[in-house]
Design an enzyme around this catalytic site. Sequence first.
Site, PDB file in Angstrom:
ATOM      1  N   GLY A  17       0.778  -1.243   0.000  1.00 19.22           N
ATOM      2  CA  GLY A  17       0.000   0.000   0.000  1.00 19.22           C
ATOM      3  C   GLY A  17       0.804   1.285   0.000  1.00 19.22           C
ATOM      4  O   GLY A  17       0.347   2.297   0.530  1.00 19.22           O
ATOM      5  N   ASN A  19       1.421   3.169  -2.626  1.00 18.12           N
ATOM      6  CA  ASN A  19       0.668   4.148  -3.435  1.00 18.12           C
ATOM      7  C   ASN A  19      -0.544   4.655  -2.669  1.00 18.12           C
ATOM      8  O   ASN A  19      -0.868   5.848  -2.721  1.00 18.12           O
ATOM      9  CB  ASN A  19       0.253   3.538  -4.770  1.00 18.12           C
ATOM     10  CG  ASN A  19       1.371   3.630  -5.790  1.00 18.12           C
ATOM     11  OD1 ASN A  19       1.700   4.721  -6.267  1.00 18.12           O
ATOM     12  ND2 ASN A  19       1.979   2.487  -6.115  1.00 18.12           N
ATOM     13  N   MET A  95      -4.461  -6.556  -6.982  1.00 20.15           N
ATOM     14  CA  MET A  95      -4.007  -7.588  -7.906  1.00 20.15           C
ATOM     15  C   MET A  95      -5.105  -8.595  -8.258  1.00 20.15           C
ATOM     16  O   MET A  95      -4.849  -9.787  -8.349  1.00 20.15           O
ATOM     17  CB  MET A  95      -2.767  -8.291  -7.346  1.00 20.15           C
ATOM     18  CG  MET A  95      -1.646  -7.349  -6.961  1.00 20.15           C
ATOM     19  SD  MET A  95      -1.172  -6.185  -8.258  1.00 20.15           S
ATOM     20  CE  MET A  95       0.103  -7.116  -9.077  1.00 20.15           C
ATOM     21  N   ARG A  96      -6.320  -8.117  -8.447  1.00 19.03           N
ATOM     22  CA  ARG A  96      -7.426  -8.979  -8.875  1.00 19.03           C
ATOM     23  C   ARG A  96      -7.982  -8.463 -10.188  1.00 19.03           C
ATOM     24  O   ARG A  96      -8.155  -7.250 -10.355  1.00 19.03           O
ATOM     25  CB  ARG A  96      -8.570  -8.962  -7.860  1.00 19.03           C
ATOM     26  CG  ARG A  96      -8.248  -9.500  -6.503  1.00 19.03           C
ATOM     27  CD  ARG A  96      -8.067 -10.990  -6.446  1.00 19.03           C
ATOM     28  NE  ARG A  96      -9.224 -11.745  -6.908  1.00 19.03           N
ATOM     29  CZ  ARG A  96      -9.182 -13.047  -7.202  1.00 19.03           C
ATOM     30  NH1 ARG A  96      -8.052 -13.715  -7.121  1.00 19.03           N
ATOM     31  NH2 ARG A  96     -10.265 -13.672  -7.595  1.00 19.03           N
ATOM     32  N   LEU A  98     -10.950  -7.612 -12.527  1.00 23.26           N
ATOM     33  CA  LEU A  98     -12.325  -7.210 -12.235  1.00 23.26           C
ATOM     34  C   LEU A  98     -13.229  -7.618 -13.394  1.00 23.26           C
ATOM     35  O   LEU A  98     -12.819  -7.617 -14.555  1.00 23.26           O
ATOM     36  CB  LEU A  98     -12.373  -5.697 -12.022  1.00 23.26           C
ATOM     37  CG  LEU A  98     -11.594  -5.228 -10.772  1.00 23.26           C
ATOM     38  CD1 LEU A  98     -11.314  -3.739 -10.834  1.00 23.26           C
ATOM     39  CD2 LEU A  98     -12.354  -5.587  -9.492  1.00 23.26           C
ATOM     40  N   ASN A 112      -6.364   3.530 -12.159  1.00 27.82           N
ATOM     41  CA  ASN A 112      -5.371   2.536 -11.745  1.00 27.82           C
ATOM     42  C   ASN A 112      -3.970   3.099 -11.969  1.00 27.82           C
ATOM     43  O   ASN A 112      -3.772   3.938 -12.854  1.00 27.82           O
ATOM     44  CB  ASN A 112      -5.547   1.272 -12.601  1.00 27.82           C
ATOM     45  CG  ASN A 112      -4.521   0.197 -12.281  1.00 27.82           C
ATOM     46  OD1 ASN A 112      -4.257  -0.113 -11.116  1.00 27.82           O
ATOM     47  ND2 ASN A 112      -3.910  -0.381 -13.319  1.00 27.82           N
ATOM     48  N   HIS A 114      -0.211   1.787 -13.039  1.00 29.44           N
ATOM     49  CA  HIS A 114       0.459   0.620 -13.622  1.00 29.44           C
ATOM     50  C   HIS A 114       1.956   0.922 -13.722  1.00 29.44           C
ATOM     51  O   HIS A 114       2.341   1.998 -14.192  1.00 29.44           O
ATOM     52  CB  HIS A 114      -0.122   0.330 -15.007  1.00 29.44           C
ATOM     53  CG  HIS A 114       0.500  -0.870 -15.642  1.00 29.44           C
ATOM     54  ND1 HIS A 114       0.230  -2.159 -15.222  1.00 29.44           N
ATOM     55  CD2 HIS A 114       1.410  -0.978 -16.640  1.00 29.44           C
ATOM     56  CE1 HIS A 114       0.934  -3.009 -15.945  1.00 29.44           C
ATOM     57  NE2 HIS A 114       1.659  -2.315 -16.815  1.00 29.44           N
ATOM     58  N   ASP A 150      -5.372  -2.936 -18.180  1.00 29.11           N
ATOM     59  CA  ASP A 150      -4.253  -2.031 -18.489  1.00 29.11           C
ATOM     60  C   ASP A 150      -4.384  -1.362 -19.865  1.00 29.11           C
ATOM     61  O   ASP A 150      -3.384  -1.141 -20.549  1.00 29.11           O
ATOM     62  CB  ASP A 150      -2.908  -2.783 -18.404  1.00 29.11           C
ATOM     63  CG  ASP A 150      -2.656  -3.382 -17.033  1.00 29.11           C
ATOM     64  OD1 ASP A 150      -3.195  -2.852 -16.050  1.00 29.11           O
ATOM     65  OD2 ASP A 150      -1.921  -4.379 -16.940  1.00 29.11           O
ATOM     66  N   GLU A 179       5.694   6.850  -9.179  1.00 29.49           N
ATOM     67  CA  GLU A 179       4.282   6.490  -8.951  1.00 29.49           C
ATOM     68  C   GLU A 179       3.712   7.345  -7.829  1.00 29.49           C
ATOM     69  O   GLU A 179       2.586   7.838  -7.907  1.00 29.49           O
ATOM     70  CB  GLU A 179       4.157   5.000  -8.587  1.00 29.49           C
ATOM     71  CG  GLU A 179       4.551   4.049  -9.700  1.00 29.49           C
ATOM     72  CD  GLU A 179       4.294   2.591  -9.325  1.00 29.49           C
ATOM     73  OE1 GLU A 179       3.276   2.298  -8.690  1.00 29.49           O
ATOM     74  OE2 GLU A 179       5.143   1.749  -9.681  1.00 29.49           O
TER      75      GLU A 179
HETATM   76  C1  GAR Z   1       2.934  -0.723  -7.623  1.00 29.10           C
HETATM   77  O1  GAR Z   1       4.177  -0.688  -8.270  1.00 29.10           O
HETATM   78  C2  GAR Z   1       1.801  -0.672  -8.614  1.00 29.10           C
HETATM   79  O2  GAR Z   1       2.077   0.135  -9.731  1.00 29.10           O
HETATM   80  C3  GAR Z   1       1.709  -2.122  -9.019  1.00 29.10           C
HETATM   81  O3  GAR Z   1       1.909  -2.848  -7.838  1.00 29.10           O
HETATM   82  C4  GAR Z   1       2.709  -2.081  -6.955  1.00 29.10           C
HETATM   83  C5  GAR Z   1       1.956  -1.953  -5.660  1.00 29.10           C
HETATM   84  O4  GAR Z   1       2.750  -1.352  -4.680  1.00 29.10           O
HETATM   85  N1  GAR Z   1       0.455  -2.428  -9.624  1.00 29.10           N
HETATM   86  C6  GAR Z   1       0.284  -3.381 -10.512  1.00 29.10           C
HETATM   87  O5  GAR Z   1       1.161  -4.087 -10.919  1.00 29.10           O
HETATM   88  C7  GAR Z   1      -1.157  -3.516 -10.998  1.00 29.10           C
HETATM   89  N2  GAR Z   1      -1.221  -4.478 -12.029  1.00 29.10           N
HETATM   90  P1  GAR Z   1       2.101  -0.648  -3.445  1.00 29.10           P
HETATM   91  O6  GAR Z   1       1.184  -1.685  -2.795  1.00 29.10           O
HETATM   92  O7  GAR Z   1       3.245  -0.304  -2.561  1.00 29.10           O
HETATM   93  O8  GAR Z   1       1.342   0.551  -3.921  1.00 29.10           O
END
Ligand code: GAR
Length: 219
Positions: A17, A19, A95-96, A98, A112, A114, A150, A179
Site C-alpha cells: 500500500g 501508493n 491484484m485482482r 475485475l 489505476n 500501472h 491495463d 508512482e
Molecule cells: C505498484 O508498483 C503498482 O504500480 C503495481 O503494484 C505495486 C503496488 O505497490 N500495480 C500493478 O502491478 C497492478 N497491475 P504498493 O502496494 O506499494 O502501492
Amino acid sequence: MPAVSETRVGVLISGRGSNMASLIEAAAQPGYPAEIVTVISNKADAGGLVRAEEAGIDTVVIDHKAHADRASFDAALDAALEEAKVELVCLAGFMRLLTPGFTEKWRGRMINIHPALLPSFRGLHTHERALEAGVKIHGCTVHFVTPEMDVGPIIMQAAVPVLEGDTAELLAARVLAQEHIIYPAALRLICEGRARIEGERVVVDEFEVAERALVAPGI
Ligand code: GAR
C-alpha cells in the site's frame, strides 16, 4: 471558511500500500480535492491496511477466497464502495482482475496505477520485461480502468531512465518513486474536473510542462 467539496475516494489494495499511502498523505493536505473514505483489501494480511488504520481511515477486508466466483466477489466490493458512498475508486496495487460488469459500472470513475509506460508492458513483471526488452526509458502510468486490463484512457505518465547494471528491484524502486508523485497528481486533476475522457483519450486542461526530454543514455 467556505466548504470545499471533496470527492469521496475508495482505495483498493492487495499488498503493502505505498501508493495508497501517497494518496492518503496528499489528501491530508489542505485544499486537496479528495477525501479517502475507505480502503478495501482482498487480503487480510495486506500491509497497507495497518497504514490506513493508523491514518484513521475505515478499512474493509473482502477475502476473494470466500467467494465462489469473480462476480460474487465484485458484488461484495461494489456493495462496500456504495456503503461508503464512494464517488471515485483508485486501484493501488490491487491484484485482482475485475469483471466487465464491475468495470462498466465504475467506468469513468475508477483509475489505476500501472508500473510501466502503457501501452508497453501490460500485465505483470513489468520491470523484468522492460530489462529483457532492453528499453532505455521505462516508467509508470495512471489511467482510467476499462474492462480490458491495463488499456483504458491514459491520464498521466512519468518516465525514468533504465541504467546499466539495473536489476528489476533497482528499476522498480526508481519507478515507484515516480508512482508516488503522479498518482496523487492525477487524482487531483480528476477531482478538479481538469481531466476528462474524450473517446480513447484523456484531455487535460492547461498544465505546465517542462519541455526537457528525458534522454537515456544521456547525451
Ligand atoms: C505498484 O508498483 C503498482 O504500480 C503495481 O503494484 C505495486 C503496488 O505497490 N500495480 C500493478 O502491478 C497492478 N497491475 P504498493 O502496494 O506499494 O502501492
